[in-house]
Scaffold this active site. Structure first.
Site, mmCIF file in Angstrom:
data_model
loop_
_atom_site.group_PDB
_atom_site.id
_atom_site.type_symbol
_atom_site.label_atom_id
_atom_site.label_comp_id
_atom_site.label_asym_id
_atom_site.label_seq_id
_atom_site.Cartn_x
_atom_site.Cartn_y
_atom_site.Cartn_z
ATOM 1 N N ASP A 1 -62.849 6.834 -59.589
ATOM 2 C CA ASP A 1 -62.375 6.295 -59.213
ATOM 3 C C ASP A 1 -62.955 5.354 -58.247
ATOM 4 O O ASP A 1 -64.068 5.397 -58.616
ATOM 5 C CB ASP A 1 -61.801 6.863 -57.780
ATOM 6 C CG ASP A 1 -60.840 6.532 -56.197
ATOM 7 O OD1 ASP A 1 -60.866 7.289 -55.275
ATOM 8 O OD2 ASP A 1 -60.656 5.921 -57.120
ATOM 9 N N HIS B 1 -60.185 29.459 -63.958
ATOM 10 C CA HIS B 1 -58.843 29.983 -63.564
ATOM 11 C C HIS B 1 -57.344 29.659 -63.296
ATOM 12 O O HIS B 1 -56.637 28.598 -63.627
ATOM 13 C CB HIS B 1 -58.587 31.695 -62.925
ATOM 14 C CG HIS B 1 -56.941 31.867 -62.777
ATOM 15 N ND1 HIS B 1 -55.941 32.367 -63.845
ATOM 16 C CD2 HIS B 1 -55.963 32.445 -61.699
ATOM 17 C CE1 HIS B 1 -55.127 32.281 -62.457
ATOM 18 N NE2 HIS B 1 -55.114 32.218 -62.540
ATOM 19 N N ASP C 1 -54.580 13.767 -59.573
ATOM 20 C CA ASP C 1 -56.372 13.908 -59.777
ATOM 21 C C ASP C 1 -56.206 14.798 -58.544
ATOM 22 O O ASP C 1 -55.091 14.627 -57.608
ATOM 23 C CB ASP C 1 -57.067 12.969 -59.697
ATOM 24 C CG ASP C 1 -57.345 12.590 -58.223
ATOM 25 O OD1 ASP C 1 -56.520 11.627 -58.193
ATOM 26 O OD2 ASP C 1 -57.807 13.459 -58.008
ATOM 27 N N CYS D 1 -58.223 36.361 -66.433
ATOM 28 C CA CYS D 1 -57.362 37.375 -67.094
ATOM 29 C C CYS D 1 -57.783 38.144 -68.113
ATOM 30 O O CYS D 1 -56.780 38.985 -67.828
ATOM 31 C CB CYS D 1 -56.107 36.345 -66.581
ATOM 32 S SG CYS D 1 -55.481 35.475 -64.961
ATOM 33 N N CYS E 1 -55.615 33.129 -69.591
ATOM 34 C CA CYS E 1 -57.101 32.612 -69.529
ATOM 35 C C CYS E 1 -57.857 33.356 -69.938
ATOM 36 O O CYS E 1 -57.864 34.571 -69.791
ATOM 37 C CB CYS E 1 -57.016 31.669 -68.195
ATOM 38 S SG CYS E 1 -57.729 32.710 -66.613
ATOM 39 N N CYS F 1 -51.167 35.236 -66.866
ATOM 40 C CA CYS F 1 -52.001 34.280 -67.519
ATOM 41 C C CYS F 1 -52.662 34.896 -68.876
ATOM 42 O O CYS F 1 -53.441 35.834 -68.920
ATOM 43 C CB CYS F 1 -52.199 33.762 -65.900
ATOM 44 S SG CYS F 1 -54.482 32.427 -66.657
HETATM 45 C C1 LIG Z 1 -57.035 14.217 -51.689
HETATM 46 N N1 LIG Z 1 -56.277 13.079 -51.245
HETATM 47 C C2 LIG Z 1 -56.379 11.485 -51.784
HETATM 48 N N2 LIG Z 1 -57.199 11.201 -52.065
HETATM 49 C C3 LIG Z 1 -57.026 10.492 -52.414
HETATM 50 C C4 LIG Z 1 -58.218 9.154 -52.763
HETATM 51 C C5 LIG Z 1 -59.373 9.656 -53.507
HETATM 52 C C6 LIG Z 1 -59.755 10.734 -54.769
HETATM 53 C C7 LIG Z 1 -60.843 11.120 -55.231
HETATM 54 O O1 LIG Z 1 -61.912 11.184 -54.051
HETATM 55 C C8 LIG Z 1 -62.473 12.350 -54.603
HETATM 56 O O2 LIG Z 1 -61.664 14.011 -54.211
HETATM 57 C C9 LIG Z 1 -61.597 13.633 -52.091
HETATM 58 C C10 LIG Z 1 -61.487 12.885 -55.939
HETATM 59 O O3 LIG Z 1 -63.135 12.051 -56.599
HETATM 60 C C11 LIG Z 1 -60.754 11.607 -56.275
HETATM 61 O O4 LIG Z 1 -60.953 12.084 -57.303
HETATM 62 C C12 LIG Z 1 -57.773 8.356 -53.324
HETATM 63 N N3 LIG Z 1 -58.863 7.146 -53.560
HETATM 64 C C13 LIG Z 1 -58.134 5.675 -53.344
HETATM 65 N N4 LIG Z 1 -59.651 4.742 -53.881
HETATM 66 N N5 LIG Z 1 -57.349 5.108 -53.021
HETATM 67 C C14 LIG Z 1 -56.076 6.010 -52.125
HETATM 68 O O5 LIG Z 1 -56.083 5.473 -51.921
HETATM 69 C C15 LIG Z 1 -56.945 7.303 -52.599
HETATM 70 C C16 LIG Z 1 -56.365 8.150 -51.488
HETATM 71 C C17 LIG Z 1 -56.512 9.601 -52.143
HETATM 72 N N6 LIG Z 1 -55.570 11.234 -51.454
HETATM 73 ZN ZN LIG Z 2 -56.075 33.115 -65.347
#
Ligand SMILES: CNc1nc2c(CC[C@H]3O[C@@H](OC)[C@H](O)[C@@H]3O)c3nc(N)[nH]c(=O)c3cc2[nH]1
Ligand SMILES: [Zn+2]
Length: 378
Positions: free
Chosen positions: A98, A341, A272, A315, A312, A310
């Protein structure tokens, strides 16, 4: 972009006749990702408490890491010197990073958003730092993921129409600057991130702006930020149809079982979320009958598996009583067992979703899943 400069290729395998969900594959320099897919989050170059071997055992096809966190610590130059993230963390399958847009706005205080970029203080030591679209691209170029995200602003929720419009228009200009400073497009695919808050007209504007620039993939950002779930699904209904069908679609930050199924039904390919790993660390687990909080006293003498359905490692080899004991005793191995898990549960759920799409029965699958998932009272 002509074929040779694009690092990934999306292959549409089939569309579910019952739901409209799609089965696909994303071909990347480090391997193939079956979609719809759930991507375990390894923000600081590790999926907390899991080894790469265990992630392969549960067949994770791709994991995430994060530009903001790795920029702050250990610094992207260290990772570059190590030969990139794959080498640094000993993971030879695909990685997505990200861009840090979300973290700059959610983790650091005293931030100033300018056209040039964002000034902020490190949440670790208060140092004054600055990330621009060009800087985010430089960092991701050093980290070397297969898929990188454009630097964006994830508008807060709620936010007024005027703010969201100005924010998305800046995010579009930043996306253009990311494209221009993209050093290795044949090695790394740059995804744009559609914004627009909870406003249909702004979602359409953001999608139109970004799809006119022809990125190899598109993320839907600005969701899962505290809005009601049906509002999120409503924004998906508006946004997904505006994205090209021959490119992957990634819904950021979404990972509860119901949202993964509903998002897949709406044509999302990649998800994610830190949820499974984060709740595991306080002993909350996802089972086929719903959430199970292992610290609950009723599991003290329960010698059955977390989830009888499950298959895994956790489990098959450990009981609820044992895992409850470890979590109560603050034993790290307990966190490893609940994390293993929960990740396996979501990865298995996505395998089941893909099979249901193959069999044209994803809506039936959803109904059967929800009939059971809500049953557990902890
Ligand atoms: C939880 N909800 C949510 N997360 C978001 C993330 C981070 C995820 C990234 O932030 C981190 O987890 C919170 C991890 O590294 C993950 O890859 C976003 N990132 C960007 N660049 N733009 C967005 O509009 C956006 C919206 C989200 N809504
Ligand atoms: Zn499991």
């Amino acid at each position: 972009m002509e074929e040779c400069t694009v690092a990934i290729k999306y292959e549409l395998i089939k569309v579910c006749k019952q739901s409209g969900a799609r089965l696909g594959r994303v071909h990347t320099p480090h391997g193939v990702i079956d979609t719809p897919t759930f991507m375990p989050v390894g923000t600081q170059a590790t999926v907390k408490t899991m080894s790469p071997e265990e992630l392969k055992q549960m067949d994770a096809h791709i994991i995430l890491s994060n530009t903001y966190h790795l920029f702050l610590r250990p610094g992207h130059e260290i990772v570059r010197q190590a030969g990139g993230l794959h080498k640094f963390m000993n993971w030879d399958r695909p990685i997505l990073t990200d861009s840090g847009g979300f973290q700059v706005f959610s983790l650091s205080n005293m931030r100033k958003i300018k056209e040039e970029g964002v000034e902020f203080r490190s949440h670790l030591n208060g140092d004054k730092l600055f990330i621009s679209p060009e800087k985010a691209m430089e960092i991701q170029n050093a980290l070397g993921p297969d898929i990188m995200m454009a630097f964006d602003e994830c508008a807060p929720y709620p936010a007024d129409h005027k703010y969201v419009k100005q924010s998305l228009e800046r995010t579009t200009r930043w996306a253009e600057r990311c494209l221009k400073s993209h050093a290795r497009p044949h090695d790394q695919a740059l995804f744009a991130i559609v914004q627009g808050g909870m406003y249909e007209d702004l979602r359409k504007q953001s999608a139109a702006d970004l799809t006119s620039m022809d990125f190899p993939g598109y993320a839907i950002g600005g969701l899962s930020v505290g809005e009601p779930k049906d509002l999120m699904f409503n924004m998906l209904d508006v946004t997904v149809p505006l994205l090209p069908s021959n490119k992957p679609r990634y819904l950021m930050g979404v990972g509860s079982p119901d949202a993964l199924i509903e998002g897949s039904i709406r044509g999302v390919d990649m998800f994610d979320c830190v949820l499974p790993t984060r709740i595991a660390r306080n002993g909350t687990t996802m089972t086929s009958s719903g959430r199970l909080v292992i610290k609950n006293a009723k599991f003290t003498e329960d010698f059955g598996p977390l989830d009888p359905e499950c298959s895994c490692y956790t489990c098959q080899n450990y009981s609820r009583a044992y895992i409850r004991h470890l979590i109560k005793a603050d034993e790290t191995f307990g966190l490893r067992l609940t994390t293993y898990h929960n990740l396996h549960f979501l990865l298995q759920l996505m395998r089941d979703v893909r099979q249901a799409i193959m069999d044209d029965r994803l809506l039936d699958f959803r109904d059967a899943f929800f009939a059971k998932y809500g049953l557990f009272d902890n």
